[in-house]
Design a protein around this motif. Structure first.
Motif, PDB file in Angstrom:
ATOM      1  N   TYR A  80       0.784  -1.219   0.000  1.00 13.57           N
ATOM      2  CA  TYR A  80       0.000   0.000   0.000  1.00 13.57           C
ATOM      3  C   TYR A  80       0.825   1.283   0.000  1.00 13.57           C
ATOM      4  O   TYR A  80       0.292   2.361  -0.300  1.00 13.57           O
ATOM      5  N   ALA A  96      -8.846   5.383  -1.671  1.00 15.26           N
ATOM      6  CA  ALA A  96     -10.051   5.400  -2.503  1.00 15.26           C
ATOM      7  C   ALA A  96     -10.922   6.620  -2.234  1.00 15.26           C
ATOM      8  O   ALA A  96     -11.622   7.108  -3.136  1.00 15.26           O
ATOM      9  N   HIS A  97     -10.896   7.128  -0.996  1.00 11.10           N
ATOM     10  CA  HIS A  97     -11.789   8.219  -0.617  1.00 11.10           C
ATOM     11  C   HIS A  97     -11.065   9.549  -0.456  1.00 11.10           C
ATOM     12  O   HIS A  97     -11.602  10.486   0.134  1.00 11.10           O
ATOM     13  N   ASN A 157     -10.648  10.116   9.061  1.00  6.85           N
ATOM     14  CA  ASN A 157     -10.216   9.479   7.820  1.00  6.85           C
ATOM     15  C   ASN A 157     -10.353   7.967   7.952  1.00  6.85           C
ATOM     16  O   ASN A 157     -10.324   7.423   9.062  1.00  6.85           O
ATOM     17  N   ALA A 158     -10.446   7.293   6.840  1.00  3.07           N
ATOM     18  CA  ALA A 158     -10.502   5.829   6.846  1.00  3.07           C
ATOM     19  C   ALA A 158      -9.235   5.251   7.466  1.00  3.07           C
ATOM     20  O   ALA A 158      -8.131   5.754   7.239  1.00  3.07           O
ATOM     21  N   ARG A 159      -9.383   4.203   8.263  1.00  5.88           N
ATOM     22  CA  ARG A 159      -8.235   3.544   8.888  1.00  5.88           C
ATOM     23  C   ARG A 159      -7.466   2.693   7.883  1.00  5.88           C
ATOM     24  O   ARG A 159      -6.239   2.660   7.910  1.00  5.88           O
ATOM     25  N   ASP A 160      -8.188   1.986   7.053  1.00  4.81           N
ATOM     26  CA  ASP A 160      -7.571   1.082   6.085  1.00  4.81           C
ATOM     27  C   ASP A 160      -6.875   1.887   4.985  1.00  4.81           C
ATOM     28  O   ASP A 160      -7.492   2.781   4.388  1.00  4.81           O
ATOM     29  N   ALA A 173      -6.105   1.250   1.899  1.00  2.00           N
ATOM     30  CA  ALA A 173      -6.776   1.189   0.607  1.00  2.00           C
ATOM     31  C   ALA A 173      -8.021   2.057   0.593  1.00  2.00           C
ATOM     32  O   ALA A 173      -8.315   2.758  -0.398  1.00  2.00           O
ATOM     33  N   ALA A 174      -8.791   2.048   1.691  1.00  4.11           N
ATOM     34  CA  ALA A 174      -9.990   2.876   1.772  1.00  4.11           C
ATOM     35  C   ALA A 174      -9.621   4.356   1.821  1.00  4.11           C
ATOM     36  O   ALA A 174     -10.315   5.202   1.236  1.00  4.11           O
ATOM     37  N   TYR A 175      -8.529   4.673   2.524  1.00  9.74           N
ATOM     38  CA  TYR A 175      -8.064   6.062   2.573  1.00  9.74           C
ATOM     39  C   TYR A 175      -7.736   6.566   1.167  1.00  9.74           C
ATOM     40  O   TYR A 175      -8.144   7.660   0.771  1.00  9.74           O
TER      41      TYR A 175
END
Length: 502
Positions: A205, A479-480, A470-473, A475-477
């Motif tokens: 990542y 993506a968003h 913010n997103a923890r993951d 990949a999600a961070y």
């Protein structure tokens, strides 16, 4: 669970927490029942608690004056009702068991706020406080909140340190501090619930994550600059930021200095280099060249078997070597963390860890008490020391640190913390961690960037805090990131308007 019956009022969650705290000492009958009621008039609020144990019962009554409350302030009256009931319950259980809770009826994360509020009221009534106000403050804390005398004295010392370190604290609401979350770590420690993805996941990542983070740093820096909003402190945490390789770390720190207002001249630029096994000469050089002013090198313990048990994955000897590496690089403000109550540890282990810590002469030492965080692997470990042992560990640490010139400067509590105690930061004079004060005192907004970063937006007029995360993951961070940036820009614009900066 104890049976509780409320008369004329809504249930109070802290009642169950207080009962559980006393019950943890094995001194209460679990089949007991509690009956709770309040009586309120224009002058006072009275809490009435009856404890029923079989055919026996005990009763306690405590009253608090309504004087000083705004007329018709329902929230204030509800708060007084809650406190009157908790005081009655605390004194009843103290009489029943012969023990008192260290923090009395205070269950919040930031008990120092009680003292700050009292100070504001006293100053509004009488101007500057006299030296004798210390005794009045301690009487208020021990009487109105049932705080144990030694904890009340600690709280007073913390509050006075804060005002000494940041005499301009009232102006900080017009600035922000910035937190940067790096959600990678060599291994996950058994007590940890922070975002911490493995090094294998980092390899997958890191490139996309850093690219997204650079975009967020740039956008936030631009929004703060346009809004004429200055930055007080910058704190890079995680995870373990030094799990980034030297080139990645340099890329991150350079972006922060380049884009955030006042880059290179903030009051503090701190990096949580918590794991000794991630500190290498090239990473240390990068931090020094970027202008980092404060570094944390956190042993948590020097007990070899505990380090392996909790998943730290390195030796105690490595901590000494890595601390020396950071000091020899010219860093004059180095923090070290210790945790009291780790599985398998006893008082002598803590004394040994503290002695080895003090031998290194760090500039500050943060003493944490283990808390049973949801999702942490250590939760429920039978080898965790008893509350009596944990109390002794904490008392020893406080005494030793004070004797070596370290003064308490920030304090916070957590739910399910061992022995119902606290976490305290101690520092030599002028070596206090300013971001630590900012996050606990909540005098200004915290803009959190990166993986799992939780921003706190403080309204400068009302003091009300709203949160966004913010997103923890990773990949999600990634993506968003567009949505994250748009939200930050809007919130910074609104904050600047509230502060009268634009």
């Amino acid at each position: 669970m104890i049976e509780t019956q409320y008369f004329g009022l809504a249930p109070i969650p802290e009642v169950e927490r207080m009962w559980a705290a006393f019950a943890a000492r094995g001194l209460l009958v679990q089949s007991s029942a509690l009956h709770l009621q309040t009586v309120t008039n224009e002058r006072s609020v009275t809490g009435i608690v009856v404890l029923v144990e079989g055919a026996n019962y005990a009763c306690e009554v405590r009253s608090l004056a309504v004087a000083g409350e705004k007329e018709g302030a329902a929230t204030s009256l509800r708060s007084l009702e809650r406190r009157a009931l908790l005081l009655a319950l605390h004194w009843l259980l103290q009489r029943r068991t012969g023990h008192a809770l260290p923090w009395g009826v205070l269950f919040g994360v930031r008990p120092v706020k009680v003292l700050h509020a009292w100070w504001r009221l006293r100053r509004a009534q009488a101007g500057e406080l006299a030296a004798s106000e210390r005794d009045a403050a301690l009487r208020m804390l021990t009487g109105d909140y049932a705080i144990r005398a030694d904890r009340a004295a600690l709280l007073y010392d913390v509050a006075t340190s804060v005002r000494r370190v940041l005499p301009d604290w009232q102006q900080l609401g017009r600035e922000v501090s910035v937190y940067v979350g790096i959600p990678f770590c060599p291994t996950r420690c058994s007590y940890c619930t922070f975002p911490a993805y493995s090094m294998a996941e980092k390899a997958h990542y890191a490139a996309d994550f850093l690219a997204a983070l650079e975009r967020e740093i740039g956008a936030v820096g631009e929004a703060l600059t346009v809004s004429k909003c200055n930055v007080t402190t910058v704190y890079v945490g995680g995870g373990t930021p030094t799990s980034l390789c030297a080139e990645e770390l340099e890329r991150l720190l350079t972006a922060l200095v380049r884009h955030l207002p006042g880059g290179g001249s903030w009051r503090e630029f701190s990096v949580e280099a918590g794991r000794a096994d991630t500190l290498t000469p090239d990473r240390v050089r990068v931090m020094k060249e970027a202008g980092v002013s404060r570094v944390s090198v956190n042993p948590q313990t020097f007990h070899e078997s505990t380090l392996q048990l909790v998943g730290r994955g390195h030796s105690a000897a490595l901590i000494d070597k890595r601390f020396a590496l950071v000091r020899e690089a010219g860093f004059s403000n180095i923090n070290m963390d210790l945790i009291m109550g780790l599985p398998g540890e006893r008082l002598q282990n803590v004394r040994d860890s503290l002695a080895r810590t003090l031998a290194l002469k760090p500039d500050s030492v943060t003493v944490h008490t283990l808390s049973y965080k949801r999702g942490a692997a250590v939760k429920g470990d039978a080898s965790v020391p008893s509350f009596i042992e944990v109390e002794a560990m904490l008392d020893d640490a406080e005494r030793e640190l004070r004797e070596h010139g370290y003064l308490p400067y920030y304090l916070y509590r957590q739910k399910d913390i061992l022995a119902d105690r606290e976490n305290v930061g101690y520092a030599l004079v002028s070596k206090e961690g300013l971001y630590n004060i900012a996050i606990i005192e909540e005098w200004q907004s915290i803009v959190a960037l990166g993986g799992g970063g939780a921003s706190k937006w403080r309204d400068p007029v009302t003091g009300v805090i709203t949160r966004s995360a913010n997103a923890r993951d990773p990949a999600a961070y990634v993506a968003h990131i567009d949505r994250i940036i748009a939200d930050k820009r809007l919130r910074i614009h609104d904050l600047a308007k509230q502060c009268g900066l634009t």
